[in-house]
Design a protein around this motif. Structure first.
Motif, PDB file in Angstrom:
ATOM      1  N   TRP A  23       0.838  -1.189   0.000  1.00 18.95           N
ATOM      2  CA  TRP A  23       0.000   0.000   0.000  1.00 18.95           C
ATOM      3  C   TRP A  23       0.876   1.244   0.000  1.00 18.95           C
ATOM      4  CZ3 TRP A  23      -5.144  -0.611  -0.568  1.00 18.95           C
ATOM      5  CH2 TRP A  23      -5.686  -1.867  -0.261  1.00 18.95           C
ATOM      6  N   LEU A  24       0.380   2.310  -0.618  1.00 13.17           N
ATOM      7  CA  LEU A  24       1.071   3.602  -0.673  1.00 13.17           C
ATOM      8  C   LEU A  24       0.210   4.620   0.063  1.00 13.17           C
ATOM      9  CD1 LEU A  24       3.346   5.404  -1.940  1.00 13.17           C
ATOM     10  CD2 LEU A  24       1.739   5.792  -3.819  1.00 13.17           C
ATOM     11  N   GLU A  25       0.788   5.296   1.056  1.00  7.43           N
ATOM     12  CA  GLU A  25       0.035   6.294   1.821  1.00  7.43           C
ATOM     13  C   GLU A  25      -0.008   7.616   1.065  1.00  7.43           C
ATOM     14  OE1 GLU A  25      -0.192   8.398   6.221  1.00  7.43           O
ATOM     15  OE2 GLU A  25       1.436   7.002   5.793  1.00  7.43           O
ATOM     16  N   LEU A  68      -4.458   9.634 -10.177  1.00 12.31           N
ATOM     17  CA  LEU A  68      -4.047   9.141 -11.490  1.00 12.31           C
ATOM     18  C   LEU A  68      -2.531   9.201 -11.645  1.00 12.31           C
ATOM     19  CD1 LEU A  68      -5.184   8.129 -14.227  1.00 12.31           C
ATOM     20  CD2 LEU A  68      -5.174  10.523 -14.965  1.00 12.31           C
ATOM     21  N   SER A  69      -1.919  10.260 -11.143  1.00 10.11           N
ATOM     22  CA  SER A  69      -0.468  10.420 -11.297  1.00 10.11           C
ATOM     23  C   SER A  69       0.327   9.415 -10.470  1.00 10.11           C
ATOM     24  CB  SER A  69      -0.040  11.851 -10.948  1.00 10.11           C
ATOM     25  OG  SER A  69      -0.079  12.068  -9.553  1.00 10.11           O
ATOM     26  N   LEU A  70      -0.334   8.710  -9.562  1.00  7.74           N
ATOM     27  CA  LEU A  70       0.340   7.662  -8.792  1.00  7.74           C
ATOM     28  C   LEU A  70       0.490   6.360  -9.577  1.00  7.74           C
ATOM     29  CD1 LEU A  70      -1.359   8.176  -5.306  1.00  7.74           C
ATOM     30  CD2 LEU A  70       0.928   8.934  -6.027  1.00  7.74           C
ATOM     31  N   LEU A  71      -0.156   6.272 -10.739  1.00 13.98           N
ATOM     32  CA  LEU A  71      -0.093   5.020 -11.504  1.00 13.98           C
ATOM     33  C   LEU A  71       1.339   4.572 -11.813  1.00 13.98           C
ATOM     34  CD1 LEU A  71      -3.132   5.231 -13.954  1.00 13.98           C
ATOM     35  CD2 LEU A  71      -2.923   3.942 -11.816  1.00 13.98           C
ATOM     36  N   PRO A  72       2.258   5.457 -12.226  1.00 17.62           N
ATOM     37  CA  PRO A  72       3.617   4.954 -12.502  1.00 17.62           C
ATOM     38  C   PRO A  72       4.297   4.323 -11.288  1.00 17.62           C
ATOM     39  CG  PRO A  72       3.291   7.055 -13.588  1.00 17.62           C
ATOM     40  CD  PRO A  72       2.092   6.845 -12.684  1.00 17.62           C
ATOM     41  N   VAL A  73       4.207   4.952 -10.114  1.00 19.48           N
ATOM     42  CA  VAL A  73       4.855   4.359  -8.939  1.00 19.48           C
ATOM     43  C   VAL A  73       4.147   3.074  -8.526  1.00 19.48           C
ATOM     44  CG1 VAL A  73       3.634   5.691  -7.150  1.00 19.48           C
ATOM     45  CG2 VAL A  73       5.908   4.810  -6.700  1.00 19.48           C
ATOM     46  N   LEU A  74       2.827   3.066  -8.624  1.00 24.60           N
ATOM     47  CA  LEU A  74       2.097   1.847  -8.282  1.00 24.60           C
ATOM     48  C   LEU A  74       2.396   0.723  -9.272  1.00 24.60           C
ATOM     49  CD1 LEU A  74      -1.291   3.448  -7.203  1.00 24.60           C
ATOM     50  CD2 LEU A  74       0.399   2.354  -5.700  1.00 24.60           C
ATOM     51  N   MET A  75       2.494   1.068 -10.555  1.00 27.09           N
ATOM     52  CA  MET A  75       2.832   0.055 -11.558  1.00 27.09           C
ATOM     53  C   MET A  75       4.246  -0.485 -11.329  1.00 27.09           C
ATOM     54  SD  MET A  75       1.526  -1.717 -14.011  1.00 27.09           S
ATOM     55  CE  MET A  75       0.192  -0.920 -14.870  1.00 27.09           C
ATOM     56  N   CYS A 145     -10.324   4.849  -8.415  1.00 27.49           N
ATOM     57  CA  CYS A 145     -10.049   5.256  -9.791  1.00 27.49           C
ATOM     58  C   CYS A 145     -10.024   4.005 -10.655  1.00 27.49           C
ATOM     59  CB  CYS A 145      -8.697   5.982  -9.870  1.00 27.49           C
ATOM     60  SG  CYS A 145      -8.188   6.474 -11.535  1.00 27.49           S
ATOM     61  N   VAL A 146     -10.673   4.091 -11.814  1.00 23.43           N
ATOM     62  CA  VAL A 146     -10.591   3.024 -12.808  1.00 23.43           C
ATOM     63  C   VAL A 146     -10.172   3.668 -14.118  1.00 23.43           C
ATOM     64  CG1 VAL A 146     -12.248   1.482 -11.705  1.00 23.43           C
ATOM     65  CG2 VAL A 146     -13.060   3.157 -13.337  1.00 23.43           C
ATOM     66  N   ALA A 147      -9.313   2.985 -14.841  1.00 21.28           N
ATOM     67  CA  ALA A 147      -8.797   3.578 -16.080  1.00 21.28           C
ATOM     68  C   ALA A 147      -8.323   2.496 -17.032  1.00 21.28           C
ATOM     69  CB  ALA A 147      -7.638   4.529 -15.768  1.00 21.28           C
ATOM     70  N   GLU A 148      -8.265   2.871 -18.290  1.00 24.32           N
ATOM     71  CA  GLU A 148      -7.570   2.061 -19.283  1.00 24.32           C
ATOM     72  C   GLU A 148      -6.380   2.891 -19.717  1.00 24.32           C
ATOM     73  OE1 GLU A 148      -9.318  -0.732 -22.374  1.00 24.32           O
ATOM     74  OE2 GLU A 148      -8.679   0.971 -23.609  1.00 24.32           O
ATOM     75  N   THR A 149      -5.193   2.376 -19.453  1.00 24.34           N
ATOM     76  CA  THR A 149      -3.970   3.119 -19.725  1.00 24.34           C
ATOM     77  C   THR A 149      -3.150   2.428 -20.805  1.00 24.34           C
ATOM     78  OG1 THR A 149      -2.587   1.954 -18.106  1.00 24.34           O
ATOM     79  CG2 THR A 149      -3.884   3.814 -17.284  1.00 24.34           C
ATOM     80  N   LEU A 150      -2.333   3.216 -21.464  1.00 21.22           N
ATOM     81  CA  LEU A 150      -1.412   2.716 -22.483  1.00 21.22           C
ATOM     82  C   LEU A 150       0.002   3.085 -22.084  1.00 21.22           C
ATOM     83  CD1 LEU A 150      -3.424   4.075 -25.535  1.00 21.22           C
ATOM     84  CD2 LEU A 150      -3.391   1.719 -24.736  1.00 21.22           C
ATOM     85  N   SER A 151       0.889   2.134 -22.199  1.00 24.55           N
ATOM     86  CA  SER A 151       2.300   2.412 -21.966  1.00 24.55           C
ATOM     87  C   SER A 151       3.093   1.793 -23.120  1.00 24.55           C
ATOM     88  CB  SER A 151       2.768   1.844 -20.621  1.00 24.55           C
ATOM     89  OG  SER A 151       2.513   0.463 -20.545  1.00 24.55           O
ATOM     90  N   ARG A 152       4.244   2.382 -23.355  1.00 26.26           N
ATOM     91  CA  ARG A 152       5.101   1.854 -24.414  1.00 26.26           C
ATOM     92  C   ARG A 152       6.476   1.585 -23.823  1.00 26.26           C
ATOM     93  NH1 ARG A 152       4.796   4.647 -30.019  1.00 26.26           N
ATOM     94  NH2 ARG A 152       2.956   3.327 -30.118  1.00 26.26           N
ATOM     95  N   LEU A 153       6.939   0.378 -24.078  1.00 25.62           N
ATOM     96  CA  LEU A 153       8.257  -0.058 -23.609  1.00 25.62           C
ATOM     97  C   LEU A 153       9.192  -0.149 -24.811  1.00 25.62           C
ATOM     98  CD1 LEU A 153       7.146  -2.977 -21.262  1.00 25.62           C
ATOM     99  CD2 LEU A 153       7.422  -0.559 -20.701  1.00 25.62           C
ATOM    100  N   TYR A 154      10.406   0.366 -24.652  1.00 26.11           N
ATOM    101  CA  TYR A 154      11.432   0.291 -25.708  1.00 26.11           C
ATOM    102  C   TYR A 154      12.543  -0.625 -25.234  1.00 26.11           C
ATOM    103  CZ  TYR A 154       9.084   4.213 -27.860  1.00 26.11           C
ATOM    104  OH  TYR A 154       8.139   5.034 -28.464  1.00 26.11           O
TER     105      TYR A 154
END
Length: 155
Positions: A23-25, A68-75, A145-154
């Protein structure tokens, strides 16, 4: 946390739901910094005393866009794909803020991989990932929050 070594392993995750390790506080300090950075200083976020007195939530709450901006750290606490040179947020197809995130509450991520599109062009090998994500609030039945997100990996 799930560690993936190959694109085949990544493709095999389609349909699987992963959960962040911990969990993230969400602290008032985080909310205040976000308010300063975005100019959204509405009192329901930045004035805990007024929020306690006047808000229907009875506490200060995080901005939806902060959640929403917490998604990268949570991912990053959910999955690691080895061999990635660079990863970018590619966009969002859908976002809903379904419940408030009270100050000093804790959140974590549930992420389901929906699609992997591999591009092996001459310039770079990449994969575009489509995720269905839910940010869960500790102790709550429904996500915040529910979302459909797109990420691109290189690679």
């Amino acid at each position: 946390m799930k560690t993936i070594s190959t694109l085949l392993e990544l493709e095999a995750l389609i349909g699987e739901t992963l959960q962040s390790d911990d969990w993230l506080e969400v602290r008032q300090e985080d909310i205040d910094l976000f308010a300063r950075a975005t100019g959204d200083t509405q009192w329901i976020h930045t004035d805990p005393e007024r929020a306690r007195r006047e808000s229907p939530f009875k506490v200060a709450v995080a901005h939806g866009f902060l959640t929403l901006s917490l998604l990268p750290v949570l991912m990053s606490r959910t999955i690691k794909v080895q061999g990635v040179r660079m990863g970018i947020n590619y966009g969002l197809n859908r976002v809903r803020f379904t419940a408030p995130v009270p100050v000093e509450s804790r959140v974590r991520l549930n992420a389901t991989l929906r699609d992997v599109k591999i591009d092996e062009s001459a310039t770079a090998k990449s994969a575009t990932l489509t995720w269905s994500v839910e940010v869960a609030l500790q102790g709550a039945e429904k996500p915040v929050c529910v979302a459909e997100t797109l990420s691109r990996l290189y690679f």
